[in-house]
Design an enzyme around this catalytic site. Structure first.
Site, PDB file in Angstrom:
ATOM      1  N   PRO A  86       0.844  -1.204   0.282  1.00 42.93           N
ATOM      2  CA  PRO A  86      -0.429   0.223   0.348  1.00 42.93           C
ATOM      3  C   PRO A  86       1.176   1.524  -0.135  1.00 42.93           C
ATOM      4  O   PRO A  86       0.439   2.229  -0.739  1.00 42.93           O
ATOM      5  CB  PRO A  86      -0.883   0.270   1.606  1.00 42.93           C
ATOM      6  CG  PRO A  86      -0.331  -1.173   2.069  1.00 42.93           C
ATOM      7  CD  PRO A  86       0.290  -2.131   1.669  1.00 42.93           C
ATOM      8  N   GLU A 114       2.814  -7.759   9.224  1.00 41.21           N
ATOM      9  CA  GLU A 114       3.004  -5.918   9.583  1.00 41.21           C
ATOM     10  C   GLU A 114       4.325  -4.989   8.355  1.00 41.21           C
ATOM     11  O   GLU A 114       4.358  -3.910   8.545  1.00 41.21           O
ATOM     12  CB  GLU A 114       3.453  -5.206  10.719  1.00 41.21           C
ATOM     13  CG  GLU A 114       2.509  -5.838  11.877  1.00 41.21           C
ATOM     14  CD  GLU A 114       1.053  -5.212  11.414  1.00 41.21           C
ATOM     15  OE1 GLU A 114       1.040  -3.784  11.245  1.00 41.21           O
ATOM     16  OE2 GLU A 114       0.117  -6.152  11.627  1.00 41.21           O
ATOM     17  N   ARG A 151      -3.236  -8.801 -20.705  1.00 40.11           N
ATOM     18  CA  ARG A 151      -4.948  -8.324 -21.815  1.00 40.11           C
ATOM     19  C   ARG A 151      -4.045  -7.262 -22.675  1.00 40.11           C
ATOM     20  O   ARG A 151      -5.024  -7.317 -23.862  1.00 40.11           O
ATOM     21  CB  ARG A 151      -5.990  -7.515 -20.687  1.00 40.11           C
ATOM     22  CG  ARG A 151      -5.722  -6.769 -20.443  1.00 40.11           C
ATOM     23  CD  ARG A 151      -7.851  -6.449 -19.713  1.00 40.11           C
ATOM     24  NE  ARG A 151      -8.534  -5.886 -21.026  1.00 40.11           N
ATOM     25  CZ  ARG A 151      -8.941  -4.479 -21.739  1.00 40.11           C
ATOM     26  NH1 ARG A 151      -7.945  -3.388 -20.978  1.00 40.11           N
ATOM     27  NH2 ARG A 151      -9.792  -4.123 -22.345  1.00 40.11           N
ATOM     28  N   ASP A 165     -10.230   1.135 -24.750  1.00 44.02           N
ATOM     29  CA  ASP A 165     -10.604   1.085 -23.321  1.00 44.02           C
ATOM     30  C   ASP A 165     -10.497   2.019 -22.586  1.00 44.02           C
ATOM     31  O   ASP A 165     -10.124   3.378 -22.709  1.00 44.02           O
ATOM     32  CB  ASP A 165      -9.038   0.640 -22.717  1.00 44.02           C
ATOM     33  CG  ASP A 165      -8.899  -1.050 -22.890  1.00 44.02           C
ATOM     34  OD1 ASP A 165      -9.876  -1.490 -23.340  1.00 44.02           O
ATOM     35  OD2 ASP A 165      -8.100  -1.325 -23.100  1.00 44.02           O
TER      36      ASP A 165
END
Ligand code: ADE
Length: 239
Positions: A86, A114, A151, A165
């Site tokens: 993150p 963690e 893709r 797209d």
């Protein structure tokens, strides 16, 4: 393209590798996706890959040696190592396209607990986050990152789809409809069934701009309307 995914939960990927477009791309040898169990690189008899942080603190950290060993085994001079975290740069279509078109071999490291021992990061080329929220581990992010890449690989889906797209060139896709033409009073816009290709093209280009302005004004700020797009708006309004 070869994608090596390093995880402590290899089973997470079973459906991902054997379903739909990813499955087809693997069967066509366009991509090879290898899942590696990090525990096999632990020298601990219980295959432990986590430990308490030096200096104290809550939770467990993933240890350095298993990552060191597997990266050493897999990495070549063309490899890019990605750590899913993150704390990384937010993943987007531009990054996915860059990986798909420029790289031949990626190693994706799935984090847990963690965090990981900081020394692993010495071997990481990109830290990537899939969004500003914290998941239980890097497995779902690794699937998301690879799915978006697969893709885009030549031969996986019709290449024309890439240019239309959503998010290609910072614009969202125009609305689309399929049969039936009319259902319970809900109709397909008449231009799309008119057979007039010029008008259909204008409608789609205009709607792509309009939808982006409405739903993602940040994309318009990032990439302001081009002269051509301004002309499209003007031409559509006059009709
Ligand atoms: N691991 C946990 N949360 C994550 C996120 N948002 N992106 C990438 N990896 C993660």
């Amino acid at each position: 393209m070869i994608i090596d995914i390093v995880t402590i939960f290899p089973n997470f990927f079973n459906e991902f590798l054997t379903t739909s477009i990813v499955k087809r791309a693997i069967e066509s040898n366009i991509v090879k996706i290898n899942i590696h169990d990090l525990r096999n690189y632990s020298d601990n008899k219980h295959k432990q890959i986590d430990d308490t942080p030096y200096g104290g603190g809550v939770g467990m950290l993933m240890t350095f040696p298993p990552f060191y060993r597997i990266i050493k085994e897999l990495k070549t001079k063309d490899t890019k190592v990605i750590f899913l975290t993150p704390q990384g740069n937010l993943y987007n279509q531009e990054t996915a396209t860059k990986f798909a078109l420029e790289d031949k071999h990626l190693i994706l490291l799935c984090g847990h607990y963690e965090g990981i021992d900081q020394r692993v990061l010495e071997f990481v080329d990109y830290e990537i986050s899939i969004g500003d929220y914290v998941l239980t581990g890097g497995e779902i992010p690794a699937m998301i990152v690879s799915d978006a890449i697969v893709r885009l690989l030549p031969g996986v889906i019709q290449e024309e789809s890439h240019t239309t797209d959503s998010l290609s060139n910072d614009r969202l896709k125009y609305p689309q409809y399929t049969k039936p033409e009319s259902f319970e009073g809900y109709d397909v816009p008449s231009v799309l069934v008119s057979g007039h290709h010029g008008n259909i093209d204008l409608y789609r280009k205009y709607m792509s701009i309009k939808v982006t302005e409405e739903k993602r004004p940040d994309l318009i700020v990032k990439t302001p309307l081009s002269k051509e797009e301004l002309k499209i708006k003007e031409k559509y309004m006059k009709k």
